[in-house]
Write a protein that holds these residues in place. Sequence first.
Motif, PDB file in Angstrom:
ATOM      1  N   ILE A   6       0.870  -1.175   0.000  1.00  0.00           N
ATOM      2  CA  ILE A   6       0.000   0.000   0.000  1.00  0.00           C
ATOM      3  C   ILE A   6       0.909   1.228   0.000  1.00  0.00           C
ATOM      4  CG2 ILE A   6      -1.820   1.244   1.237  1.00  0.00           C
ATOM      5  CD1 ILE A   6      -2.480  -1.441   2.631  1.00  0.00           C
ATOM      6  N   ASP A   7       0.665   2.171  -0.934  1.00  0.00           N
ATOM      7  CA  ASP A   7       1.538   3.346  -0.976  1.00  0.00           C
ATOM      8  C   ASP A   7       0.908   4.532  -0.256  1.00  0.00           C
ATOM      9  OD1 ASP A   7      -0.263   4.615  -2.722  1.00  0.00           O
ATOM     10  OD2 ASP A   7       0.900   4.149  -4.515  1.00  0.00           O
ATOM     11  N   GLU A   8       1.624   5.651  -0.230  1.00  0.00           N
ATOM     12  CA  GLU A   8       1.185   6.805   0.542  1.00  0.00           C
ATOM     13  C   GLU A   8      -0.045   7.495  -0.036  1.00  0.00           C
ATOM     14  OE1 GLU A   8       4.251   9.731   0.744  1.00  0.00           O
ATOM     15  OE2 GLU A   8       4.693   9.675  -1.403  1.00  0.00           O
ATOM     16  N   THR A   9      -0.440   7.141  -1.264  1.00  0.00           N
ATOM     17  CA  THR A   9      -1.674   7.683  -1.825  1.00  0.00           C
ATOM     18  C   THR A   9      -2.886   6.872  -1.404  1.00  0.00           C
ATOM     19  OG1 THR A   9      -1.667   6.392  -3.886  1.00  0.00           O
ATOM     20  CG2 THR A   9      -0.339   8.415  -3.844  1.00  0.00           C
ATOM     21  N   GLY A  10      -2.672   5.725  -0.733  1.00  0.00           N
ATOM     22  CA  GLY A  10      -3.767   4.841  -0.342  1.00  0.00           C
ATOM     23  C   GLY A  10      -4.042   3.728  -1.334  1.00  0.00           C
ATOM     24  N   TYR A  11      -3.304   3.688  -2.445  1.00  0.00           N
ATOM     25  CA  TYR A  11      -3.486   2.643  -3.453  1.00  0.00           C
ATOM     26  C   TYR A  11      -3.082   1.291  -2.868  1.00  0.00           C
ATOM     27  CZ  TYR A  11      -2.934   0.077  -7.866  1.00  0.00           C
ATOM     28  OH  TYR A  11      -3.027  -0.847  -8.885  1.00  0.00           O
ATOM     29  N   VAL A  12      -3.912   0.267  -3.081  1.00  0.00           N
ATOM     30  CA  VAL A  12      -3.670  -1.079  -2.577  1.00  0.00           C
ATOM     31  C   VAL A  12      -3.369  -2.003  -3.754  1.00  0.00           C
ATOM     32  CG1 VAL A  12      -4.596  -3.020  -1.265  1.00  0.00           C
ATOM     33  CG2 VAL A  12      -5.236  -0.675  -0.642  1.00  0.00           C
ATOM     34  N   GLN A  13      -2.279  -2.716  -3.674  1.00  0.00           N
ATOM     35  CA  GLN A  13      -1.905  -3.664  -4.730  1.00  0.00           C
ATOM     36  C   GLN A  13      -3.026  -4.686  -4.932  1.00  0.00           C
ATOM     37  OE1 GLN A  13       1.702  -5.790  -3.851  1.00  0.00           O
ATOM     38  NE2 GLN A  13       1.760  -6.854  -5.818  1.00  0.00           N
ATOM     39  N   PRO A  14      -3.487  -4.891  -6.194  1.00  0.00           N
ATOM     40  CA  PRO A  14      -4.650  -5.754  -6.432  1.00  0.00           C
ATOM     41  C   PRO A  14      -4.304  -7.225  -6.589  1.00  0.00           C
ATOM     42  CG  PRO A  14      -3.960  -4.757  -8.484  1.00  0.00           C
ATOM     43  CD  PRO A  14      -3.032  -4.210  -7.418  1.00  0.00           C
ATOM     44  N   LYS A  15      -5.351  -8.073  -6.455  1.00  0.00           N
ATOM     45  CA  LYS A  15      -5.248  -9.475  -6.819  1.00  0.00           C
ATOM     46  C   LYS A  15      -5.287  -9.581  -8.344  1.00  0.00           C
ATOM     47  CE  LYS A  15      -7.779 -11.143  -2.720  1.00  0.00           C
ATOM     48  NZ  LYS A  15      -8.970 -11.914  -2.284  1.00  0.00           N
ATOM     49  N   ILE A  16      -4.843 -10.702  -8.885  1.00  0.00           N
ATOM     50  CA  ILE A  16      -4.808 -10.876 -10.326  1.00  0.00           C
ATOM     51  C   ILE A  16      -6.206 -10.832 -10.933  1.00  0.00           C
ATOM     52  CG2 ILE A  16      -4.799 -13.400 -10.152  1.00  0.00           C
ATOM     53  CD1 ILE A  16      -3.024 -11.257 -12.844  1.00  0.00           C
ATOM     54  N   ASN A  17      -7.217 -11.384 -10.232  1.00  0.00           N
ATOM     55  CA  ASN A  17      -8.576 -11.354 -10.789  1.00  0.00           C
ATOM     56  C   ASN A  17      -9.155  -9.942 -10.759  1.00  0.00           C
ATOM     57  OD1 ASN A  17      -8.679 -11.509  -7.970  1.00  0.00           O
ATOM     58  ND2 ASN A  17     -10.735 -12.389  -7.970  1.00  0.00           N
ATOM     59  N   GLN A  18      -8.775  -9.131  -9.766  1.00  0.00           N
ATOM     60  CA  GLN A  18      -9.229  -7.742  -9.736  1.00  0.00           C
ATOM     61  C   GLN A  18      -8.626  -6.950 -10.884  1.00  0.00           C
ATOM     62  OE1 GLN A  18      -7.793  -6.931  -5.715  1.00  0.00           O
ATOM     63  NE2 GLN A  18      -9.906  -6.808  -4.959  1.00  0.00           N
ATOM     64  N   LEU A  19      -7.384  -7.209 -11.184  1.00  0.00           N
ATOM     65  CA  LEU A  19      -6.723  -6.503 -12.283  1.00  0.00           C
ATOM     66  C   LEU A  19      -7.311  -6.927 -13.624  1.00  0.00           C
ATOM     67  CD1 LEU A  19      -4.423  -4.433 -12.565  1.00  0.00           C
ATOM     68  CD2 LEU A  19      -2.866  -6.345 -12.980  1.00  0.00           C
ATOM     69  N   GLN A  71      -0.936 -19.051  -9.289  1.00  0.00           N
ATOM     70  CA  GLN A  71      -1.818 -17.900  -9.311  1.00  0.00           C
ATOM     71  C   GLN A  71      -3.057 -18.195  -8.458  1.00  0.00           C
ATOM     72  OE1 GLN A  71      -2.799 -16.309 -13.139  1.00  0.00           O
ATOM     73  NE2 GLN A  71      -0.696 -15.659 -13.565  1.00  0.00           N
ATOM     74  N   VAL A  72      -3.382 -17.271  -7.577  1.00  0.00           N
ATOM     75  CA  VAL A  72      -4.533 -17.405  -6.697  1.00  0.00           C
ATOM     76  C   VAL A  72      -5.531 -16.304  -7.070  1.00  0.00           C
ATOM     77  CG1 VAL A  72      -5.373 -17.317  -4.322  1.00  0.00           C
ATOM     78  CG2 VAL A  72      -3.146 -18.382  -4.834  1.00  0.00           C
ATOM     79  N   TYR A  73      -6.742 -16.703  -7.419  1.00  0.00           N
ATOM     80  CA  TYR A  73      -7.735 -15.732  -7.923  1.00  0.00           C
ATOM     81  C   TYR A  73      -8.651 -15.249  -6.794  1.00  0.00           C
ATOM     82  CZ  TYR A  73      -6.158 -17.322 -12.446  1.00  0.00           C
ATOM     83  OH  TYR A  73      -5.363 -17.636 -13.541  1.00  0.00           O
TER      84      TYR A  73
END
Length: 458
Positions: free
Chosen positions: A413-426, A456-458
């Motif tokens: 999670i970066d300082e802008t609040g962005y959260v790294q997504p799961k592969i299925n979300q992307l 890969q975990v969906y």
Amino acid sequence: MNRSVRGDVVLLNDGKAALPGRISKAPENFLHPDQIAQVSTSRRGFLHSALTLAAGGAAASASASARAEFLGDPNILELPQHTKGLGRPVAETGYGQPSQFERNLQRRESPGLTRVAAASVSFAPLQGMFGIITPNGLHFERHHQGWWDIDPSKHRLMINGLVKNPLVFNMDDLMRLPAVSRLHFIECGANTGMEWGNVAVPTVQYTHGMLSCCEFTGVLLSTLLDMAGFDKKSSKYILAEGADGSSLTRTIAMDRALDDCMVAYAMNGEMLRPENGYPLRMVAPGIQGVSWVKWLRRIEVGDQPYGTKDEVIHYIDLMPDGRHRQYTSIQECKSVITSPSGGQTLLDKGFYNVTGLAWSGRGKVKRVDVSFDGGRNWETARLESPIQSKSLTRFNIGWVWNGGPAILQSRAIDETGYVQPKINQLRAVRGSRSIYHNNAIQSWKVAASGEVSNVQVY
């Protein structure tokens, strides 16, 4: 298994300390010098041979441990040769080399990629590196028309376009200007690209190895643009052009150019390596690596994107509706566990230090969470200093492996609040036909045998 951490000691729920486990290193790394010569030079043969050797090394290690426990360790009882004689004098070569026992830690080309003419890529061995700095000799490479070792006395940098005073600099001119040194990561837009197509490459070197982080020294681009008197009203973009055979050209928005872009001539305290753009390259923090134009020869100031061949045909994202997404330059927040990771083997139950890297093209990494059960539960990892903007951040967390199956993941999670997504979300947003900008959560499966593989975990 419940556990608590007190200092550097991990306590189990019965109050006993967890013994540290051992890891068999990933194939292609940490082989004994006598074993290196046995490794096949073919790509597929190399991986097969390295896996066999790694398994043999694991068995030998376990056997050696048993002898040490019951018979006494000869490495302790017998005085080694290096304590009984004179060592070598100053290194024969003027440039230092790594230990013979570490020389197999190398950047490598992927067995699954085809080299076309001089267009090629080599991956940094993230699984065998520490901290956040990438040694110059292990920095990943990406060439569109091969690399050159250019005579710096003949190299020139031109600044033209919407400027009052078009300028031409030689290297001496640039190195007399006010210099800055900044720590930044560089990531190819195609890093982790093979995961889009469900291709489970074996190690973190091949999944995430088009990533490096160095201290770059040079002149801020804003300094050069000010010297040229760029038109502040109509100037919206710059075009960076390289001096290689492909004349690689990339558009960069003016706000980014004036923020923290720099024209660099040094990396990690020494001049750039030829394969990394010697004698001059663009450094564009947070932007995909292709915009870090190597062998930089020209910067043109303009009022609109240039739409060159390298940005309308390549490095574009194919969306689900068939349209192409262009100028997606920012490398979004991302992380990966580098150990334990694919190709390694856990040899014992017990405590392991789980470590990895996190980064964001939009600023600093704020937090990294780690899961040991495929994303059902998360624990917050420890971020190691320094934590800098648009730089790699190292994270660590303790884990006691009970010998059962597990799936390891990290989520940044970066300082802008962005959260790294799961592969299925992307994929829900981007589809499955893309190549670039895959920042999905990486999963490593630990089998009951201790073998770690890419899933890969969906």
